[in-house]
Enzyme design. Structure first.
Site, PDB file in Angstrom:
ATOM      1  N   LYS A  14       0.847  -1.203   0.000  1.00 23.79           N
ATOM      2  CA  LYS A  14       0.000   0.000   0.000  1.00 23.79           C
ATOM      3  C   LYS A  14       0.870   1.237   0.000  1.00 23.79           C
ATOM      4  O   LYS A  14       2.042   1.222   0.370  1.00 23.79           O
ATOM      5  CB  LYS A  14      -0.955   0.013   1.203  1.00 23.79           C
ATOM      6  N   PRO A 117       9.504  -5.023   0.583  1.00 23.25           N
ATOM      7  CA  PRO A 117      10.552  -4.884   1.611  1.00 23.25           C
ATOM      8  C   PRO A 117       9.975  -4.571   2.985  1.00 23.25           C
ATOM      9  O   PRO A 117       8.868  -4.031   3.118  1.00 23.25           O
ATOM     10  CB  PRO A 117      11.397  -3.720   1.087  1.00 23.25           C
ATOM     11  N   GLY A 119      10.218  -2.661   6.802  1.00 20.14           N
ATOM     12  CA  GLY A 119      10.641  -1.347   7.272  1.00 20.14           C
ATOM     13  C   GLY A 119      10.529  -0.288   6.209  1.00 20.14           C
ATOM     14  O   GLY A 119      11.319   0.658   6.162  1.00 20.14           O
ATOM     15  N   GLY A 124       3.730  -4.413   4.066  1.00 19.42           N
ATOM     16  CA  GLY A 124       3.901  -5.780   3.628  1.00 19.42           C
ATOM     17  C   GLY A 124       3.530  -6.813   4.674  1.00 19.42           C
ATOM     18  O   GLY A 124       2.808  -7.778   4.386  1.00 19.42           O
ATOM     19  N   ALA A 125       3.999  -6.628   5.901  1.00 19.03           N
ATOM     20  CA  ALA A 125       3.696  -7.587   6.966  1.00 19.03           C
ATOM     21  C   ALA A 125       2.206  -7.610   7.275  1.00 19.03           C
ATOM     22  O   ALA A 125       1.617  -8.669   7.508  1.00 19.03           O
ATOM     23  CB  ALA A 125       4.497  -7.242   8.218  1.00 19.03           C
ATOM     24  N   ASP A 166      -2.927  -1.599  10.215  1.00 20.86           N
ATOM     25  CA  ASP A 166      -3.124  -1.622   8.771  1.00 20.86           C
ATOM     26  C   ASP A 166      -3.804  -2.898   8.272  1.00 20.86           C
ATOM     27  O   ASP A 166      -4.237  -2.955   7.118  1.00 20.86           O
ATOM     28  CB  ASP A 166      -1.776  -1.496   8.037  1.00 20.86           C
TER      29      ASP A 166
END
Length: 335
Positions: A14, A117, A119, A124-125, A166
């Protein structure tokens, strides 16, 4: 119980087109006003139910660790490429919580191939966790067909918000959120609260961009610790109207109040923003708490050409990708 089939999907990243702090909450979080779009920079996730308890997670990079390390100009064992496979990974946490909530016996086998990636402020996580929650529900319904479909929304949304601010955004779909059928295929949302209160809406036109991750992660906690809530916070009202094509204005502005404190923590952000601007792109900003930066393009062709230019002009290692807005959630496949 029996083992399920494999369920797989492609979790998207995002971008925060707008991010403002409204107030500091008693729980330590901040009240936010943020506008997020999903983009087609994706991980790959597949899982199945197993008879063995616990979550067995394996992680690799796409196309491989060596190729990504080469782009970033780091060693293959650099911490930028480290992805935990234990309870520190949100996929493991969310599947353990799903098992607890549903009272499931057995466990999970999960394969995660990373593209997004860490951080970076690209979620992503959180996206991986949301996809694991969706796939986990479908796999659990296969091995436990007595589970009522009507409880999906009531169970998954609280779990998503518990795991991360998120995560609910990446759950997306109208059927899950109880939104009208006409809002399926959403690409964008305005989020308030600490990010879990969502108003989804479709974009009037696709957005094209170039994202540049400058081989440097930034601690979200450290960025927020350096922030101050502005006396007169900006509102995303105008941007939301513009993105929906409901504003007479032909231009709109983006904003990220976390950009200034993040730039003070990483010397890689300013060069990223400068190079994006010099590549002929517009609306150059950092996403989330950084360190990834992005700029908008007029078309996919312009984005691709700018990305090619940036790969030869940006000083140092970086992951540079042309992207466009996409829908959430991603399609689920069964093997």
């Amino acid at each position: 119980m029996t083992e399920s089939r494999w369920y797989h999907t492609s979790p998207p990243a995002k971008l925060n087109l707008f991010l403002e702090l409204l107030a500091r909450r008693e729980d330590g979080f901040h009240e936010l006003d943020t506008v997020m779009i999903a983009i087609d920079w994706r991980d790959e996730l597949r899982l199945r139910r197993t008879t063995q308890p616990g979550v067995r997670l394996s992680v690799d990079w796409i196309p491989n660790r060596a190729a990504v390390a080469n782009e970033l100009q780091v060693s293959e064992d650099d911490e930028l490429l480290f992805i935990p496979t234990d309870g520190k990974n949100l996929v493991v946490r969310v599947l353990n919580r799903l098992s607890e909530t549903l009272g499931l016996e057995g466990g999970w086998e999960v394969q995660l191939n990373k593209n997004i990636p860490s951080g970076a402020g690209m979620g992503g996580a959180s996206s991986d966790a949301a996809s694991a929650l969706q796939l986990g529900w479908e796999a659990a319904c296969e091995t436990h067909p007595e589970m009522p479909a009507s409880s999906k929304r009531e169970l998954l949304l609280p779990l998503a918000a518990e795991i991360g601010s998120d995560v609910p955004f990446f759950l997306g779909g109208a059927s899950l959120l109880g939104a009208p059928k006409s809002t399926e295929g959403i690409q964008c949302a305005r989020a308030t609260g600490r990010g879990e209160k969502l108003e989804f809406f479709p974009l009037a036109n696709p957005l094209h961009a170039v994202v540049l991750y400058p081989a440097a992660s930034v601690s979200t906690a450290k960025v927020y610790s350096r922030c101050t809530v502005p006396d007169s916070p900006r509102s995303s009202d105008d941007l939301v109207l513009a993105l929906q094509g409901m504003s007479a204005e032909t231009t709109f502005s983006l904003h990220n109040t976390l950009e200034a404190p993040a730039r003070g923590l990483s010397s890689r952000i300013d060069p990223a923003l400068e190079c994006l601007s010099k590549a002929g792109l517009t609306h150059c900003h950092m996403t989330g708490s950084g360190s990834a930066c992005f700029a908008l393009a007029d078309s996919s062709q312009q984005a691709a050409l700018a990305a090619k230019t940036l790969r030869s002009t940006f000083p140092g290692g970086a992951l540079i990708r042309p992207v466009m807005s996409c829908v959430v959630p991603s399609e689920i496949h069964i093997a």
